[in-house]
Design a protein around this motif. Sequence first.
Motif, short mmCIF file in Angstrom:
data_model
loop_
_atom_site.label_atom_id
_atom_site.label_comp_id
_atom_site.label_asym_id
_atom_site.label_seq_id
_atom_site.Cartn_x
_atom_site.Cartn_y
_atom_site.Cartn_z
N GLU A 69 0.83 -1.20 0.00
CA GLU A 69 0.00 0.00 0.00
C GLU A 69 0.87 1.26 0.00
OE1 GLU A 69 -3.01 2.32 3.09
OE2 GLU A 69 -2.79 0.13 3.21
N LEU A 70 1.95 1.25 0.80
CA LEU A 70 2.85 2.40 0.85
C LEU A 70 3.61 2.57 -0.45
CD1 LEU A 70 4.24 1.93 4.47
CD2 LEU A 70 2.63 3.68 3.70
N ALA A 71 3.81 1.47 -1.18
CA ALA A 71 4.55 1.53 -2.44
C ALA A 71 3.66 1.83 -3.64
CB ALA A 71 5.27 0.20 -2.68
N ARG A 72 2.35 1.98 -3.40
CA ARG A 72 1.41 2.21 -4.50
C ARG A 72 1.78 3.48 -5.25
NH1 ARG A 72 -3.92 1.72 -2.03
NH2 ARG A 72 -3.41 -0.51 -2.12
N GLY A 73 1.71 3.42 -6.57
CA GLY A 73 2.06 4.58 -7.40
C GLY A 73 3.52 4.59 -7.81
N ARG A 74 4.31 3.65 -7.30
CA ARG A 74 5.71 3.51 -7.67
C ARG A 74 5.91 2.16 -8.35
NH1 ARG A 74 5.76 8.25 -6.35
NH2 ARG A 74 7.27 9.27 -5.00
N ARG A 75 6.95 2.06 -9.15
CA ARG A 75 7.24 0.81 -9.86
C ARG A 75 8.08 -0.09 -8.95
NH1 ARG A 75 9.04 2.30 -15.91
NH2 ARG A 75 8.87 0.04 -16.03
N ILE A 76 7.43 -0.57 -7.89
CA ILE A 76 8.10 -1.39 -6.88
C ILE A 76 7.44 -2.76 -6.83
CG2 ILE A 76 8.59 -1.66 -4.41
CD1 ILE A 76 8.64 1.37 -4.18
N ARG A 77 8.25 -3.80 -6.90
CA ARG A 77 7.77 -5.17 -6.68
C ARG A 77 8.26 -5.61 -5.31
NH1 ARG A 77 9.48 -10.65 -7.50
NH2 ARG A 77 11.54 -9.96 -8.19
N HIS A 78 7.32 -5.89 -4.42
CA HIS A 78 7.67 -6.32 -3.07
C HIS A 78 7.84 -7.84 -3.06
CE1 HIS A 78 6.42 -6.84 1.43
NE2 HIS A 78 7.73 -7.02 1.24
N HIS A 79 9.07 -8.30 -2.91
CA HIS A 79 9.37 -9.73 -2.84
C HIS A 79 9.47 -10.10 -1.37
CE1 HIS A 79 11.41 -13.35 -4.85
NE2 HIS A 79 11.27 -13.65 -3.58
N ARG A 80 8.47 -10.83 -0.87
CA ARG A 80 8.41 -11.15 0.56
C ARG A 80 9.31 -12.35 0.88
NH1 ARG A 80 2.83 -11.52 3.42
NH2 ARG A 80 4.33 -11.65 5.16
N ALA A 81 10.54 -12.03 1.19
CA ALA A 81 11.54 -13.04 1.56
C ALA A 81 12.64 -12.34 2.34
CB ALA A 81 12.11 -13.72 0.30
N ARG A 82 13.55 -13.13 2.86
CA ARG A 82 14.66 -12.61 3.66
C ARG A 82 15.98 -12.88 2.94
NH1 ARG A 82 13.99 -11.53 8.90
NH2 ARG A 82 12.17 -12.95 8.93
N ALA A 83 16.83 -11.87 2.85
CA ALA A 83 18.15 -12.06 2.25
C ALA A 83 19.02 -12.88 3.19
CB ALA A 83 18.81 -10.72 1.96
N VAL A 84 19.65 -13.94 2.67
CA VAL A 84 20.48 -14.80 3.50
C VAL A 84 21.94 -14.81 3.07
CG1 VAL A 84 18.57 -16.28 4.21
CG2 VAL A 84 19.84 -16.83 2.12
N ASP A 85 22.21 -14.36 1.85
CA ASP A 85 23.60 -14.35 1.39
C ASP A 85 23.76 -13.35 0.25
OD1 ASP A 85 26.26 -15.06 1.41
OD2 ASP A 85 26.00 -16.84 0.15
N LEU A 86 24.96 -12.78 0.15
CA LEU A 86 25.29 -11.86 -0.93
C LEU A 86 26.49 -12.39 -1.68
CD1 LEU A 86 25.13 -8.33 0.79
CD2 LEU A 86 23.34 -9.48 -0.53
#
Length: 365
Positions: A69-86
């Motif tokens: 909802e907060l990202a509405r109006g922006r070209r944002i894809r919310h990927h619901r996951a946790r980063a575990v390694d870079l």
Amino acid sequence: MSSSNSTTGTGTGRRIVVLGAGYAGLTAAKGAARHRSVTLVAPEERLLHRIRQHETAAGRGRDWPAIEELARGRRIRHHRARAVDLDLAGHKVALDDGTTLGYDTLVYALGSRTAWHDVPGAVEHAHPVEHADDVRRLIREADRPGTLAVVGGGATGIELATELAEAHPAWRVRIVSAGQVGGIYSPKGRAHIRRVLDRLGVDVHEDATVTEVTPDGLRTTAGPITADLTVWAASMEPHPLAARAGLAVDDRGRALVDDHLRSVSHPDVHVVGDAAAVTVPGIGTLRMGCATALPRGQYVGKLLDGRTTEPFSFRYVVHCLSLGRRDGLLQLVHPDDSMKPTVLTGAAGRLAKAAIVGVVFSSLK
């Protein structure tokens, strides 16, 4: 393990991935996504409004808006996951759902978490401030009112202790600090904090370093302190992924960045919020907290969107505290965060704090 390497930029071929949807990460993502596509990686469905966690713990909070909802109006894809390694060399982020995201520009905004300082029993018997919902539930489900100890004499601990004492007057609330409660504030500010704690019946234990947490309380350098419920608000530490992945970090584990908030070791990685060690000329190294996280996120969003090329700049203005629902403290500070003698207290301090929190929330919409 699946892999996502598609280009998400707007005609630039630049894939922007933001790790973390706190104040810094969310504002960076929204700023960058005005004209580009951004992948925002965060496991939360809703905003974690950390500067209002004391209200949640006291049962006065509410559900904050969904990140989508907060990202509405922006070209944002919310990927619901946790980063575990870079994989910094390969420009990839591994997530706990088995996905690997490729990036050209990474915004690292994983923030901070409770620092336990290897205190025996702390992890097992104390509840971190991030788990405010658990504190609220435990108070609600208790057979009878008991004794609650808040460990930490800084802003977070003070807000928790006063909010809990006011909301639950049948509970005996204690605040335990290794130094002076509110020690960073001016004499006028400290005096007002102490008056409010006294008025609310909060037991103050200063110069009491916690050496062990037990099921029935604390062992400290000043003696034992009984507690049926212990909430830990002593200090925070940066998420360890930056150091583990190989970003250059300081002795606290915060990523070292240049004056454009780029990692000094990996300039394709911008670091914002509590995860970054940002030094501003004439000001010093910025402290952790919303007051510094939000401006850093806003700056990187503008930078990635091409709306600025100037170095990052920052000046402190105020500290503000909630002291329950009827009182507050607004402490004026010099640009380098040293205290001025001027404070606003009582209803005026509370209204000033509420206005500042409102501005923060509005900036996220």
